[in-house]
Design an enzyme around this catalytic site. Structure first.
Site, PDB file in Angstrom:
ATOM      1  N   SER A   1       0.467  -1.275  -0.118  1.00  0.00           N
ATOM      2  CA  SER A   1      -0.356   0.168  -0.224  1.00  0.00           C
ATOM      3  C   SER A   1       1.063   0.670  -0.036  1.00  0.00           C
ATOM      4  O   SER A   1       1.788   1.171   0.870  1.00  0.00           O
ATOM      5  CB  SER A   1      -1.057   0.390   1.157  1.00  0.00           C
ATOM      6  N   ASP A   2       0.454   2.529  -0.470  1.00  0.00           N
ATOM      7  CA  ASP A   2       0.808   3.419  -0.084  1.00  0.00           C
ATOM      8  C   ASP A   2       0.722   3.535   0.974  1.00  0.00           C
ATOM      9  O   ASP A   2       0.007   3.053   1.782  1.00  0.00           O
ATOM     10  CB  ASP A   2       0.186   4.104  -1.605  1.00  0.00           C
ATOM     11  N   TRP A   3       1.611   4.834   1.626  1.00  0.00           N
ATOM     12  CA  TRP A   3       1.666   4.892   3.553  1.00  0.00           C
ATOM     13  C   TRP A   3       0.300   5.787   3.707  1.00  0.00           C
ATOM     14  O   TRP A   3       0.024   6.650   2.924  1.00  0.00           O
ATOM     15  CB  TRP A   3       2.624   5.562   3.814  1.00  0.00           C
ATOM     16  N   ALA A   4      -0.126   4.439   4.209  1.00  0.00           N
ATOM     17  CA  ALA A   4      -1.734   5.211   5.018  1.00  0.00           C
ATOM     18  C   ALA A   4      -2.668   4.871   4.170  1.00  0.00           C
ATOM     19  O   ALA A   4      -3.916   5.598   4.231  1.00  0.00           O
ATOM     20  CB  ALA A   4      -1.705   6.154   5.739  1.00  0.00           C
ATOM     21  N   ALA A   5      -2.480   3.852   2.485  1.00  0.00           N
ATOM     22  CA  ALA A   5      -3.552   4.373   1.969  1.00  0.00           C
ATOM     23  C   ALA A   5      -4.526   3.349   1.808  1.00  0.00           C
ATOM     24  O   ALA A   5      -5.567   2.438   1.357  1.00  0.00           O
ATOM     25  CB  ALA A   5      -3.009   4.027   0.089  1.00  0.00           C
TER      26      ALA A   5
END
Ligand SMILES: *[C@@H]1O[C@H](CO)[C@@H](O)[C@H](O)[C@H]1NC(C)=O
Ligand SMILES: *[C@@H]1O[C@H](CO)[C@@H](O)[C@H](O)[C@H]1NC(C)=O
Ligand SMILES: *[C@@H]1O[C@H](CO)[C@@H](O)[C@H](O)[C@H]1NC(C)=O
Ligand SMILES: *[C@@H]1O[C@H](CO)[C@@H](O)[C@H](O)[C@H]1NC(C)=O
Ligand SMILES: *[C@@H]1O[C@H](CO)[C@@H](O)[C@H](O)[C@H]1NC(C)=O
Ligand SMILES: *[C@@H]1O[C@H](CO)[C@@H](O)[C@H](O)[C@H]1NC(C)=O
Ligand SMILES: *[C@@H]1O[C@H](CO)[C@@H](O)[C@H](O)[C@H]1NC(C)=O
Ligand SMILES: *[C@@H]1O[C@H](CO)[C@@H](O)[C@H](O)[C@H]1NC(C)=O
Ligand SMILES: *[C@@H]1O[C@H](CO)[C@@H](O)[C@H](O)[C@H]1NC(C)=O
Ligand SMILES: *[C@@H]1O[C@H](CO)[C@@H](O)[C@H](O)[C@H]1NC(C)=O
Ligand SMILES: *[C@@H]1O[C@H](CO)[C@@H](O)[C@H](O)[C@H]1NC(C)=O
Ligand SMILES: CC(=O)N[C@H]1CO[C@H](CO)[C@@H](O)[C@@H]1O
Length: 765
Positions: free
Chosen positions: A280-284
């Site tokens: 995942s993109d960070w916190a996505a």
């Protein structure tokens, strides 16, 4: 679309029209629904023997892991890297270290700051793209970083003012594909895992994440555009072996990028045969079970919605054991594929504010950085041979962008001493070498233009005068040239509000009003509209200087002084007026309070030059444009049918998909060749470009499908070859759900830019 937004979100989760209240199919909006694709395909390692071996090892170790251990590998933990996956100490599996950025390791010392993606794209040099990946990958490896968070194939650059366009190479999918393919190969040849990102449609910064106002923006894109434009370059990176893909922040047809089963399970893991893992993109991550089943494999930077919840979801059957095993197998297969289980260096990433061991990974990379730096400069105007400079003894240097300045806004606590500097013209905060946000690099030093020019002046026993601050500086009558340095900044987290700025334009005009030899150098994160002064008779030369990294001044001076003949070409279109980008100038914004903002990509594949061609707009500098100190002649275009590759309309369905898509898509069907000769007075490299004509009714009138760069001696010539693959000549058939090559003849054009086409021919399909 006059639908209540709430309905759309339900639709995205439920996936089908009937599930969310539409009884009449023709009332379903064109965009807004993402078809369900389940279950998530299991990686098999069937692409080649390297993946096969990696999978055997991964499957064997996963079989020994408890459910908690398996879940541990799928999540992030705090640690010294930007991302740290969970370890399995019992079996000797270390945490994997993930780190930014695509143009250099961010937040570390003794690392190099490479040119940013857009600068590399402007080189149009596949070999330099590989060298870049190789050198950068070596730095990642030597720092013990397992997963490099690059290259960038998206944003592609749909929106002219997009804040992150500079992280990628170009807004053309073919050029981008060659670039991210070469970078991926280079990174992984050095032993680090390459993460091609952001999958998919992360084309603007505006509301890319959910917030107080509501959900993130939804990029609503039709299937044909997905394949022919945005997913296209990702295929090249996958073909080159990319072992990791990062899913994007924003929503796709109203379903979040990291829980969109159509793009992850469907396109990426089925159609493109992806064997590696999706991070995942960070916190996505915005859901637990839904992301797991839609094909997300690793969540960052913490447990997100997984951790114990994932264990519970597997125990209660919401997520299958097979799915969990697949997540871990894919991740560890990537680790084995790159040989990271055997003697990989210790992690050498430390907090900046704690005394730590020196892990110097810079090696000789300054050389390749300088070479790419020079090669990515694009000469846009050069009246009467103003450039190269001829051993000038008196130069004046103006503009805030000419030198390095301290910036109080650098925030080391966030970026570990990165080059997160706001360079906009109100602040006079120095020369621009990269953009802002997580895609920025952390230079060990910066050679500014002023430093490099001064060194030449010193060697020539000349005189230099400067003023980096005034908007109407003093002009010295004896100066042989006035060099004006301006820039155009952009950063992750916001989109640009202009492609020009009045302050800098006034500076240029003020200098030009009094200096008959005004040379403008523009460091820019992408497009910079120049019509406020481009035709000024005293503006004798203009250089787009991109984002050249730590060796900025040296690469520039190599070109200004003619040690290197400029050979860069624009990787995008520079319009005469900002409005010429039409609806693709600004990011899509929604009225304040919009809970479910929507961005419909109704233009389809018509972005940048495809749109300018369609709308009959004359750009200031077209895609592919760039001047040289020499001249070239083009001749002898030939088209040869290659080998006995199948010419059937569709690839053979009996042949299995491997990573990168159907293998026959990459079959070379034709070889177009031509001769390019250097007819000027200096040795120089030329970028020859091949465009195919309209592939189907309604298709762009031309699309880049080949390029090559060769250095030619004076009076020298060389044969340029442009291999055309099945994919290059196909369109995406939305009914057959396959690439289709239509019978008939396709025009091919070869030239020095997208509007300087010197030769033509046809290929007969
Ligand atoms: C479905 O909607 C379309 C467009 O509003 C309308 O023309 C058509 O009559 C509707 N069909 C039914 C069966 O209601
Ligand atoms: C998005 O919706 C369009 C229009 O219905 C459709 O063509 C496309 O396949 C959908 N894409 C995804 C990823 O859901
Ligand atoms: C999970 O990962 C953490 C961090 O790497 C590690 O400390 C812990 O021991 C791991 N747990 C298991 C069950 O292996
Ligand atoms: C688990 O789920 C709960 C409720 O949805 C959520 O608050 C929590 O953050 C999730 N994550 C972990 C690691 O428990
Ligand atoms: C299973 O566990 C997950 C994670 O806690 C939870 O979200 C889900 O609702 C549970 N499903 C059932 C059927 O209990
Ligand atoms: C360029 O050179 C030509 C011939 O020497 C001259 O006529 C012309 O005025 C020059 N143009 C500029 C802009 O200096
Ligand atoms: C420059 O930066 C300041 C501070 O972020 C901002 O307020 C201003 O609008 C920016 N101006 C331009 C033209 O970039
Ligand atoms: C060009 O520069 C000269 C000074 O060298 C100046 O006299 C002239 O007015 C300038 N031309 C324009 C159009 O500003
Ligand atoms: C772009 O946005 C600006 C405001 O930031 C607005 O003034 C301008 O009209 C917009 N242009 C277009 C073509 O949408
Ligand atoms: C294309 O032609 C060039 C020049 O003759 C040759 O070197 C190259 O091998 C050819 N490529 C293919 C795929 O036939
Ligand atoms: C192709 O080139 C020839 C000259 O060789 C020219 O006459 C013709 O107009 C060109 N065709 C196209 C479609 O550009
Ligand atoms: C050294 C320097 O020029 N710093 C400037 C950077 O920008 C800020 C904001 O405008 C100024 O306050 C600093 O003086």
């Amino acid at each position: 679309m006059k639908l209540r937004a709430k309905t759309l979100v339900v639709a995205a989760v439920a996936g089908t029209a009937s599930c969310q209240g539409y009884t009449n199919e023709s009332e379903v909006p064109l965009y807004g629904l993402s078809p369900p694709v389940y279950p998530s395909p299991q990686g098999r390692g069937s692409t080649n023997s390297a993946w096969g071996t990696a999978y055997s090892k991964a499957q064997a170790i996963v079989a020994q892991m408890t459910i908690e251990e398996r879940v541990n590998v799928t999540r992030g933990f705090p640690g010294s890297c930007v991302g740290n996956s969970g370890a399995v100490p019992r079996l000797g599996i270390p945490p994997l270290c993930f780190a930014d950025a695509p143009d250099g390791i961010r937040g570390s010392d003794f690392v190099s700051a490479f040119p940013a993606g857009i600068h590399l794209g402007a080189t149009w040099d596949a070999k330099l793209m590989y060298d870049y990946g190789k050198a950068l990958g070596r730095e990642y490896r030597d720092k013990g970083i397992n997963v490099a968070l690059g290259p960038v194939a998206g944003p592609l650059g749909r929106v002219a003012r997009g804040g992150r366009n500079w992280e990628g190479l170009t807004n053309d999918p073919y050029l981008s594909g060659i670039g991210v393919g070469e970078i991926t190969r280079g990174l992984q040849d050095s032993g680090t895992i390459s993460t091609v990102k952001h999958w998919l449609f992360n084309e603007e910064e505006y509301r890319r994440n959910p917030g107080p106002e509501g959900e993130a923006l939804s990029s609503n894109v039709d299937d044909k555009t997905l394949h022919e434009l945005y997913a296209f370059p990702f295929m090249d990176s996958l073909k080159a072996g990319a072992a990791c893909v990062m899913c994007s922040y924003q929503r796709i047809n109203n379903s979040y990028g990291c829980q969109n089963s159509k793009t992850l399970n469907g396109v990426l893991k089925t159609e493109f045969g992806f064997e590696g893992f999706v991070v995942s993109d960070w916190a996505a991550q915005h859901a637990g079970v839904a992301t797991a089943n839609a094909g997300l494999d690793v969540v960052m930077p913490n447990a997100g919605f997984w951790g114990n919840n994932l264990t519970e979801a597997v125990n209660n059957g919401s997520v299958s054991t097979e799915r969990l095993n697949d997540m871990v197998t894919r991740t560890l297969a990537a680790w084995y594929l790159l040989g990271q289980d055997d003697g990989y260096p210790e992690v050498g990433v430390f907090p900046y504010n704690v005394q730590h061991p020196v892990v110097n990974v810079q090696d000789h990379h300054a050389q390749v950085i300088r070479q790419i730096g020079a090669a990515g400069h694009v000469l846009l105007k050069n009246v009467n041979g103003t450039l190269p400079l001829k051993k000038p003894s008196f130069l004046s240097i103006y503009g805030y962008d000419a030198d390095v300045k301290a910036n109080p806004w650098v925030n080391p606590s966030r970026y570990g001493g990165g080059y997160e500097v706001n360079f906009n013209w109100t602040t006079f905060n120095g020369t621009l070498i990269t953009g802002g946000g997580s895609g920025g690099s952390s230079p060990p030093y910066v050679i500014s233009p002023f430093m490099a020019i001064q060194n030449r002046i010193i060697a020539d026993r000349g005189t230099v005068r400067w003023d980096f601050v005034s908007q109407n500086p003093t002009i010295y009558a004896n100066a042989e040239a006035c060099l004006v340095f301006i820039n155009a900044y952009a950063s992750e987290s916001f989109d640009r509000w202009s492609l020009t700025d009045e302050w800098s334009d006034t500076l240029v005009n003020n200098v030009a009003a009094n200096c008959s030899n005004t040379i403008v150098i523009v460091h820019a994160t992408g497009i910079r509209v120049m019509d406020a002064w481009i035709e000024h008779p005293n503006v004798t030369a203009v250089m787009w200087a991109g984002l050249p990294g730590q060796e900025s001044g040296n690469g520039l001076v190599d070109v200004l002084y003619g040690d290197v003949t400029p050979s860069g070409k624009l990787p995008f279109t520079i319009a005469k007026r900002e409005e010429d980008y039409g609806s693709l100038l600004n990011s899509t914004v929604a009225p304040p309070g919009t809970a479910f903002p929507q961005s419909d990509f109704t233009e389809g594949v018509f972005i940048d030059y495809r749109a300018f061609d369609k709308d009959g707009i004359q750009p200031r500098f077209e895609f592919g444009f760039g001047l040289s100190y020499s001249n070239f002649s083009y001749s002898n275009l030939q088209v040869a049918r290659v080998g006995d590759a199948s010419m059937s309309p569709y690839p053979d369905p009996a042949i299995a998909i491997v990573q990168g898509g159907h293998p026959q898509l990459w079959d070379v069907l034709f070889n177009v060749t031509c001769t390019v000769a250097n007819t000027g007075r200096v040795a120089a490299a030329e970028v020859a470009q091949l465009y195919v004509g309209q592939l189907y009714d309604g298709a762009p009138v031309k699309q880049l499908r080949g390029f090559g760069k060769k250095t030619l001696a004076v009076n020298g010539s060389a044969v340029f070859a442009f291999p055309l693959t099945r994919r290059d000549l196909s369109q995406w058939d939305v009914v057959a759900q396959q690439w289709r090559m239509d019978e008939g003849s396709v025009d091919v054009f070869v030239g020095a830019s997208s509007r300087d086409l010197r030769l033509n021919g046809t290929v007969q399909v």
